[in-house]
Each structure stands twice: as structure tokens, then as C-alpha cells.
Design an enzyme around this catalytic site. Structure first.
Site, PDB file in Angstrom:
ATOM      1  CB  ILE A  12      -0.962  -0.008   1.204  1.00  0.00           C
ATOM      2  CG1 ILE A  12      -1.737  -1.330   1.237  1.00  0.00           C
ATOM      3  CG2 ILE A  12      -1.945   1.170   1.132  1.00  0.00           C
ATOM      4  CD1 ILE A  12      -2.567  -1.542   2.474  1.00  0.00           C
TER       5      ILE A  12
ATOM      6  CE  LYS B 228       1.892  -7.423   3.832  1.00  0.00           C
ATOM      7  NZ  LYS B 228       1.433  -6.799   2.612  1.00  0.00           N
TER       8      LYS B 228
ATOM      9  CG  ASN C  84       8.879  -4.563  13.044  1.00  0.00           C
ATOM     10  OD1 ASN C  84      10.018  -4.154  12.830  1.00  0.00           O
ATOM     11  ND2 ASN C  84       7.914  -4.456  12.158  1.00  0.00           N
TER      12      ASN C  84
ATOM     13  CB  SER D 102      -6.460  -3.580  10.075  1.00  0.00           C
ATOM     14  OG  SER D 102      -7.174  -4.743   9.777  1.00  0.00           O
TER      15      SER D 102
ATOM     16  CE1 TYR E 200      -1.117  -6.355  10.690  1.00  0.00           C
ATOM     17  CE2 TYR E 200      -3.302  -7.362  10.832  1.00  0.00           C
ATOM     18  CZ  TYR E 200      -2.455  -6.400  10.302  1.00  0.00           C
ATOM     19  OH  TYR E 200      -2.949  -5.492   9.415  1.00  0.00           O
TER      20      TYR E 200
ATOM     21  CE  LYS F  78      -1.449  -2.652  11.214  1.00  0.00           C
ATOM     22  NZ  LYS F  78      -0.540  -1.606  10.752  1.00  0.00           N
TER      23      LYS F  78
END
Ligand code: UDP
Length: 339
Positions: free
Chosen positions: A13, A85, A100, A125, A150, A154
Site C-alpha cells: 500500500i 502483517k 517491530n 485495519s 498482529y 493495530k
């Protein structure tokens, strides 16, 4: 000319957004550690946009290197794409994901705070909604802590940014992507899946090209019209354009503190089988598949109500599923021509 730091700007992206920024006359500085990209993407960004962004290959956890970038350039804002991701991998290596995705975020925010910079855009997300009780999902839908580490990074990233904006009077925009798909219409930019793809569209594409024998459809006993799970697949170039609009809105805001939140999706749900059919129709190829057991952690259905983005940003996803999947196939052919 405004200077924007784009972290992860050589990623999927990120690279599409860099092109849109350059085409809208922003000066772009990319920091990307190349953990999930390749150098030719930088050359291709230049081919598409006619300008070459400044590029620094390093890991954003390296505070001292980040400091030097902020010393050398007068940065007006940041779009932060840099993150691990892979949902499945995050379950095996949660600490790597927290370290990270969150340390790098905090390092940039520390520079923003120290230098009094505002305008921060965060890649979030729809995973922050989990399996929502109602569809479509608007921004007021209650958040549920995601199952994967993950997804948690977010949700935590969003919380960090809300606190950052409130405490230090900053402008932030949290963009909740639904399922990004497709490639640049020039076929020079697209997703580079490393190893066996986890996401549906890269797997479909590799199956059509013969790299994978068969697509496994994870479950056809969901409570959906054809039994396969439903998602909102949004074209990556449409998504990239939303970033520029979100940034322009932040920059035009007069108030000190702004916390914008937008769902970025098409507003339309498509089932796994509909994606397969669309891919076959758009590209006149066959995608062999088999029906398998459900994949652990998958939700049944998620699609966006993206009216807020349309109202406040003047943004709307415009590209059809067939068209987006056609660009994916062109990108696959391009990748194969490079071998
Ligand atoms: N999916 C599938 N086979 C695959 C990959 C994905 O059937 O090889 C399904 C998956 O179960 C989900 C949908 O496709 O219902 C989208 O999956 P993806 O991993 O792309 O996105 P997410 O689950 O994060 O929405």
C-alpha cells in the site's frame, strides 16, 4: 512543497501511496528496511510518477538513524505503513510483532513530539472490529480485541495515537482498511507475497498462474448466501488516494488536536467464491479450488460503511472487483516476465 515521511513506502500500500503523493506535489522521504520489498519497487515508483523519492533503507527501531533523517529534512507529516502483517506468524512470534510494530511507531512519535510536528496517518485495519454484531461496519461499531497479535498491534497503535494527539495537541488520522487488493494500472507496482501467500487474492493469482496447484477455500458452511466467508475488497489505488485526502484534511484543520477515524472499504461484501468467479471472468483463466475446513480465527463477514470518508474526505472506492482483479493478473504477468 510539503515533505512527508512515508515509512514502509516500498511496501504494497505504501508504494501506491507514494505515487499518489508525488503526483499531488508532495516531497516524499521513504524509510523502509526492505524486509518485505525489493529495490526495483523504488525504480518503478520513479517510472510511474516521473520523480524519485528520497529513500533510506533502515529499520525504524534504529532511533539514531531516524533522528538523522529528522535532522536533515523539515518533515511536515508522516504516513506510517511500516509493520509486520502476517496474522499467522504473529501468533508464533508475538514479541517480534509488538516490538517491530509498536517501537517503530513510538520512535517516530517521539521525534514528532520533540520537533513539534503534527499530521500523522496510521495504517489500521478492520481487524479492530473483530466479528462485528452488525453489518455494514461504521466507525462507531464497538471495537473487539483482535485474536491475533498482529491485530492487537493495530488496536494498540490506535490507542497510542489517540493519547499522543490528546496529550501533545497533535493531528492524527486512523485509517481502517478493509481487504486491499489489486495492483497499479501500469502493472509496475503490486503486492510481493513472500513464500506461500496467506491472503486470498495473491493465492488465487498464484493458482491461476500454476505456481500453486489449487486454492483451498477455507469453509463453505458459513452463514452467508453461498456459505463462504464475506469480505470487503478495496482496490489499492483507491486506498492510496484516500491517504492523500486524509493528509490534506489534517493539514487544513485549524484546531490543534484532531483524531480522525475512517473506514476505507467499498461498502460491498463479496464471498470467497465470488472473488474466484470475478477473477476467472476478468482474466479468462481458471482457478482450480477445493473446499476445506474453516481456517482458525476467521470471521464470517465484514464489510464497511464508508460513508464518513465520503462525507468528510470526498473519497469513495470507485474500482470494481473485476477491474481490480484484472490489474492483479497483469502484475503477476509482469513479475513472471522479470524472472
Ligand atoms: N481464504 C481462503 N483461502 C485462502 C486464503 C483466504 O479461502 O487461501 C479466505 C479466508 O478464509 C477469508 C477470505 O478468504 O474468508 C479473506 O482472507 P484473507 O486472509 O485475504 O483476509 P482476512 O481473513 O484478513 O480478511
Amino acid at each position: 512543497m510539503k515533505t512527508i515521511l512515508v515509512t514502509g513506502g516500498l511496501g504494497y500500500i505504501g508504494s501506491h501511496t507514494v505515487v499518489e503523493l508525488l503526483q499531488n506535489n508532495f516531497h516524499v522521504i521513504i524509510v523502509d528496511d526492505m524486509s518485505n520489498s525489493e529495490k526495483f519497487i523504488l525504480d518503478n515508483i520513479e517510472k510511474v510518477a516521473g520523480k524519485r523519492p528520497v529513500f533510506f533503507p533502515f529499520d525504524l527501531k534504529r532511533k539514531e538513524l531516524l533522528y538523522q533523517v529528522f535532522e536533515a529534512y523539515e518533515i511536515d507529516g508522516c504516513i506510517n505503513f511500516a509493520a509486520f502483517k502476517a496474522v499467522g506468524e504473529s501468533q508464533e512470534k508475538p514479541l517480534d510483532y509488538y516490538e517491530n510494530n509498536l517501537f517503530s511507531l513510538i520512535n517516530i512519535l517521539q521525534e514528532f513530539k520533540a520537533r513539534n510536528i503534527s499530521n500523522f496517518i496510521f495504517s489500521s485495519s478492520c481487524t479492530v472490529y473483530g466479528q462485528a454484531d452488525q453489518q455494514p461496519i461504521d466507525e462507531n461499531t464497538p471495537l473487539k480485541m483482535p485474536e491475533s497479535s498482529y491485530g492487537k498491534t493495530k488496536q494498540m497503535g490506535e490507542e497510542i495515537l489517540k493519547d499522543f494527539a490528546t496529550a501533545y495537541k497533535k493531528k492524527v488520522s486512523l485509517l481502517r482498511y478493509f481487504n486491499p487488493i489489486g495492483s497499479h494500472p501500469t502493472a509496475l507496482l503490486g503486492e510481493l507475497p513472500i513464500g506461500v501467500p496467506n491472503n486470498l487474492v495473491p493465492y488465487v493469482t498464484q493458482t491461476a498462474s500454476g505456481i500453486r496447484e489449487k486454492l483451498s477455500i477455507w469453509g463453505n458452511d458459513y452463514d452467508t448466501p453461498d456459505g463462504t466467508a464475506v469480505r470487503d475488497y478495496v482496490y489499492v489505488v483507491d486506498l492510496a488516494k484516500a491517504h492523500v485526502k486524509a493528509l490534506q484534511k489534517l493539514m487544513a484543520e485549524n484546531s490543534d488536536t484532531v483524531i480522525d477515524i475512517y473506514n476505507l472499504g467499498t461498502g460491498k461484501g463479496s464471498s470467497v467464491l465470488e472473488v474466484v468467479e470475478s477473477f476467472e471472468r476478468a482474466n479468462e483463466v481458471k482457478v482450480p479450488y477445493q473446499i476445506c475446513e474453516r481456517r482458525a480465527g476467521d470471521i464470517t463477514i465484514a464489510y464497511a460503511n464508508a460513508d464518513k470518508a465520503e462525507r468528510e474526505l470526498g473519497w469513495k472506492a470507485e474500482t470494481s472487483l473485476d477491474e481490480a482483479l484484472r490489474t492483479t493478473w497483469e502484475w503477476q504477468k509482469y513479475l513472471e516476465s522479470r524472472k
